[in-house]
Design an enzyme around this catalytic site. Structure first.
Site, PDB file in Angstrom:
ATOM      1  N   GLY A  12     -13.885 -38.114  -2.854  1.00  0.00           N
ATOM      2  CA  GLY A  12     -13.247 -39.550  -3.057  1.00  0.00           C
ATOM      3  C   GLY A  12     -13.092 -40.440  -2.274  1.00  0.00           C
ATOM      4  N   SER A  13     -14.048 -40.357  -0.906  1.00  0.00           N
ATOM      5  CA  SER A  13     -13.662 -41.053   0.199  1.00  0.00           C
ATOM      6  C   SER A  13     -14.149 -42.494  -0.136  1.00  0.00           C
ATOM      7  CB  SER A  13     -14.601 -40.690   1.470  1.00  0.00           C
ATOM      8  OG  SER A  13     -16.003 -40.609   1.547  1.00  0.00           O
ATOM      9  N   ARG A  88     -22.353 -36.455 -12.088  1.00  0.00           N
ATOM     10  CA  ARG A  88     -22.935 -36.146 -13.367  1.00  0.00           C
ATOM     11  C   ARG A  88     -24.026 -37.421 -13.925  1.00  0.00           C
ATOM     12  NH1 ARG A  88     -22.463 -31.117 -14.668  1.00  0.00           N
ATOM     13  NH2 ARG A  88     -23.100 -31.785 -16.823  1.00  0.00           N
ATOM     14  N   LEU A  90     -25.678 -39.544 -16.552  1.00  0.00           N
ATOM     15  CA  LEU A  90     -24.964 -40.087 -17.666  1.00  0.00           C
ATOM     16  C   LEU A  90     -26.089 -40.442 -18.515  1.00  0.00           C
ATOM     17  CD1 LEU A  90     -22.543 -42.364 -15.627  1.00  0.00           C
ATOM     18  CD2 LEU A  90     -21.907 -40.461 -17.210  1.00  0.00           C
ATOM     19  N   ASN A 104     -22.961 -48.138  -8.637  1.00  0.00           N
ATOM     20  CA  ASN A 104     -23.111 -46.708  -8.284  1.00  0.00           C
ATOM     21  C   ASN A 104     -23.501 -46.747  -6.733  1.00  0.00           C
ATOM     22  OD1 ASN A 104     -23.367 -43.687  -8.125  1.00  0.00           O
ATOM     23  ND2 ASN A 104     -25.503 -44.211  -7.822  1.00  0.00           N
ATOM     24  N   HIS A 106     -25.273 -44.630  -3.712  1.00  0.00           N
ATOM     25  CA  HIS A 106     -26.321 -43.569  -3.528  1.00  0.00           C
ATOM     26  C   HIS A 106     -26.565 -43.430  -1.978  1.00  0.00           C
ATOM     27  CE1 HIS A 106     -29.364 -40.826  -4.640  1.00  0.00           C
ATOM     28  NE2 HIS A 106     -30.015 -41.324  -3.533  1.00  0.00           N
TER      29      HIS A 106
HETATM   30  C1  GAR Z   1     -21.347 -40.197  -1.140  1.00  0.00           C
HETATM   31  O1  GAR Z   1     -22.189 -39.891  -0.071  1.00  0.00           O
HETATM   32  C2  GAR Z   1     -22.241 -40.954  -2.097  1.00  0.00           C
HETATM   33  O2  GAR Z   1     -23.169 -41.676  -1.726  1.00  0.00           O
HETATM   34  C3  GAR Z   1     -22.775 -39.627  -2.809  1.00  0.00           C
HETATM   35  O3  GAR Z   1     -21.822 -38.481  -2.868  1.00  0.00           O
HETATM   36  C4  GAR Z   1     -21.047 -38.622  -1.979  1.00  0.00           C
HETATM   37  C5  GAR Z   1     -19.629 -38.846  -2.264  1.00  0.00           C
HETATM   38  O4  GAR Z   1     -18.448 -38.797  -1.441  1.00  0.00           O
HETATM   39  N1  GAR Z   1     -23.340 -39.928  -4.194  1.00  0.00           N
HETATM   40  C6  GAR Z   1     -24.270 -39.399  -4.935  1.00  0.00           C
HETATM   41  O5  GAR Z   1     -24.874 -38.694  -4.172  1.00  0.00           O
HETATM   42  C7  GAR Z   1     -24.691 -39.998  -6.044  1.00  0.00           C
HETATM   43  N2  GAR Z   1     -25.906 -39.708  -6.522  1.00  0.00           N
HETATM   44  P1  GAR Z   1     -17.148 -39.270  -1.676  1.00  0.00           P
HETATM   45  O6  GAR Z   1     -16.760 -38.570  -3.193  1.00  0.00           O
HETATM   46  O7  GAR Z   1     -16.317 -38.836  -0.416  1.00  0.00           O
HETATM   47  O8  GAR Z   1     -16.957 -40.897  -1.973  1.00  0.00           O
END
Ligand code: GAR
Length: 213
Positions: A12-13, A88, A90, A104, A106
Site C-alpha cells: 500500500g505504499s 486482482r 476485474l 490504476n 502500472h
Molecule cells: C506497485 O509497484 C504498483 O505499480 C504495482 O504493484 C506495486 C504495489 O505497491 N501494481 C501492479 O503491478 C498492478 N498490475 P504498493 O502496494 O506499495 O503500492
C-alpha cells in the site's frame, strides 16, 4: 469535495503516497483490500481512514467477488476509484461500472510490459528506459488512456529489485499528481488520449527525472 476509494492488495505504499499528499478537495472515503493480510490496512486505520477487506477467497468466482467489491465501494459513493497495487483482474462489467472514474498505476511504460513481472521483462528485453504509468482502467488489462508516465534509466547493473525500487520512487510522484489532476477536473479523455488542462509540473503527464549523480 471529491470522494476517493482506494483498492490495495498488499504493502500500500502508493495509497500511502496519495494519503500523505493531502490533496485539496479530495477525501479518502475508504481503503479496501482483497486480502486481510494487506499491510496497507494498518496505515489507513492509523490515519483515521475506514479500512475494509473484501476477501476474494471467500467468493466462488470472479463475478461474485466483483459484485461484493462493487457493493463495498458504492456504499461510499466515490467520485474516483484508485487501484493502488490491487492485484486482482476485474471483470468487464465491474470495469464498465466505473468507466471514466477508475484509475490504476502500472510499473512499466505502457504499452510495454502489461501484466506481471514488468521489471524482469524490462531487464530481459534490454530497454534503456523503464518506468511507471497511471491510466484510466478499461476492460483490456493495462490498456486504458494514459494520464501520466515517469521514466527511469535501466543501468547495466540493475536487478529486478533495484529497478523496482527506482520505479516505485517515481510512482509515488506521479500517482498523487494524477489523482490531483482528476480531482481538479483537469483531465479530458478523447479516445485513448488524455489531455491535462493547464498542466502544472511535471509537463503534460510525463516526467523523466535526472539520473542519480
Ligand atoms: C506497485 O509497484 C504498483 O505499480 C504495482 O504493484 C506495486 C504495489 O505497491 N501494481 C501492479 O503491478 C498492478 N498490475 P504498493 O502496494 O506499495 O503500492
Amino acid at each position: 469535495m471529491k470522494k476517493l476509494v482506494i483498492l490495495i492488495s498488499g504493502r500500500g505504499s502508493n495509497m500511502e503516497a496519495i494519503v500523505r499528499a493531502a490533496i485539496p478537495g479530495a477525501k479518502i472515503a475508504a481503503v479496501i483490500a482483497n486480502k486481510p493480510t494487506a499491510a496497507g490496512l494498518a496505515f489507513a486505520r492509523a490515519h483515521g481512514i475506514e479500512a475494509e477487506v473484501v476477501d476474494h477467497t471467500a467468493y466462488a468466482d470472479r463475478d461474485a467477488f466483483d459484485n461484493a467489491l462493487a457493493i463495498a465501494i458504492d456504499r461510499h459513493e466515490p467520485d474516483l476509484v484508485v487501484l493502488a497495487g490491487f492485484m486482482r483482474v476485474l471483470g468487464d462489467a465491474f470495469v464498465r461500472r466505473y468507466e471514466g472514474r477508475m484509475i490504476n498505476i502500472h510499473p512499466s511504460l505502457l504499452p510495454s510490459f502489461p501484466g506481471l513481472h514488468t521489471h524482469r521483462k524490462a531487464i530481459e528485453s534490454g530497454v534503456r528506459l523503464h518506468g511507471a504509468t497511471v491510466h484510466f482502467v478499461t476492460p483490456t488489462l493495462d490498456c486504458g488512456p494514459i494520464i501520466a508516465q515517469a521514466a527511469v534509466p535501466v543501468g547495466a547493473d540493475d536487478t529486478e529489485a533495484s529497478l523496482a525500487a527506482k520505479v516505485l520512487v517515481q510512482e509515488h510522484v506521479i500517482y498523487p499528481q494524477a489523482v490531483r489532476w482528476f480531482v481538479e477536473g483537469r483531465l479530458r479523455v478523447e479516445g485513448n488520449r488524455v489531455t491535462v488542462i493547464d498542466a502544472d509540473l511535471p509537463s503534460d503527464g510525463w516526467m523523466v527525472p535526472l539520473p542519480d549523480a
